[in-house]
Write an enzyme that holds these catalytic residues in place. Structure first.
Site, mmCIF file in Angstrom:
data_model
loop_
_atom_site.group_PDB
_atom_site.id
_atom_site.type_symbol
_atom_site.label_atom_id
_atom_site.label_comp_id
_atom_site.label_asym_id
_atom_site.label_seq_id
_atom_site.Cartn_x
_atom_site.Cartn_y
_atom_site.Cartn_z
ATOM 1 C CB SER A 181 -0.966 -0.046 1.186
ATOM 2 O OG SER A 181 -2.036 0.850 1.018
ATOM 3 C CG ASP A 232 -4.484 -1.934 0.961
ATOM 4 O OD1 ASP A 232 -3.561 -2.590 1.449
ATOM 5 O OD2 ASP A 232 -4.584 -0.705 1.093
#
Length: 263
Positions: free
Chosen positions: A38, A149
């Protein structure tokens, strides 16, 4: 000596990684391999392409990047990360192979319910996938698979670089201070998310030789852009503290100096 850097996800808190790396660079510590999830994947890509932390910080502050990742959901749709292509293409190469330092990024393969690690081929889509927060951004499709993610399954991808590194430094940006009371649904949700991330990260920390983690940063909202400079300073201060007090880091610096003298 091959030194690895692992960086966690954490939204705007990931700016702390830049402060950490700045302090390490000042002492002559550089990296042979980088991994991240991320925000850690985004920072990692810029570092792996040779940019200095101050330049990256200013790039994030003075381009439109934060506008694209700010969660302003309209109607029934999700925000799209596709437009970040225009920004990433200004600073990053097309493929992992063109980076100056090898990079690994983690993303979550939603269809197969597993973590995926990207280290070759197209660069920008895996970075977008790794930072594609579920229920905020539209998932990213790569080769017919749908990704979100990487923090869902691996917010701290240390195992994927262990075999290639002699010494690994981990940068985490989600430490939570203890609080006596919680009020408001927003605080409860945000704190619950960070607790879940930390639960998956804590078991991996012993795999690193050194962990650098600014205290209390996990209480900062994922998108609290106004704290950018403060978060950077917190990362820098945390790294400076470890450099002054951590015996493993002191030994590493001695080894680096010795190797430089022998050249």
């Amino acid at each position: 000596m091959k030194i690895g850097l692992v960086m966690s996800g954490g939204g705007i808190r990931g700016i702390a990684h830049l402060g950490v790396v700045k302090a390490l660079y000042e002492e002559g510590i550089t990296f042979s391999k980088i991994s991240g999830t991320s925000a850690g994947a985004i920072v990692g890509a810029f570092l792996a392409n040779g940019y200095q932390p101050d330049f990256i910080l200013n790039t994030f502050k003075f381009t439109n990047l934060f506008k694209y990742i700010k969660p302003t959901i309209r109607g029934f749709g999700l925000l799209s990360l596709q437009n970040t292509n225009l920004l990433y293409q200004q600073f990053l190469p097309k493929t992992f192979e063109e980076l100056k330092t090898p990079l690994v990024v983690a993303a979550t393969d939603i269809g197969n319910a597993r973590v995926a690690y990207f280290s070759s081929g197209e660069l920008i889509k895996p970075i977008q996938a790794s930072s594609c927060i579920p229920a905020v951004f539209k998932p990213i499709e790569i080769d017919g698979k749908v990704y979100v993610d990487g923090g869902l399954l691996d917010n701290f991808p240390v195992e994927v670089i262990m075999d290639d590194c002699d010494f690994i430094i981990g940068s985490c940006c989600n430490h939570l201070d203890r609080i006596d009371s919680v009020s408001g649904i927003k605080t409860i949700i945000e704190r619950s998310v960070v607790i879940s991330l930390n639960a998956r990260t804590d078991s991996k920390k012993p795999l690193c030789n050194v962990i650098i983690e600014p205290k209390g940063l996990g209480g900062t909202s994922l998108f609290h852009v106004k704290r950018t400079d403060e978060i950077f300073r917190m990362g820098y201060a945390a790294a400076k503290h470890e450099l002054a007090n951590n015996s493993d880091l002191k030994a590493l610096l001695q080894n680096i100096k010795q190797l430089q003298m022998e050249k």
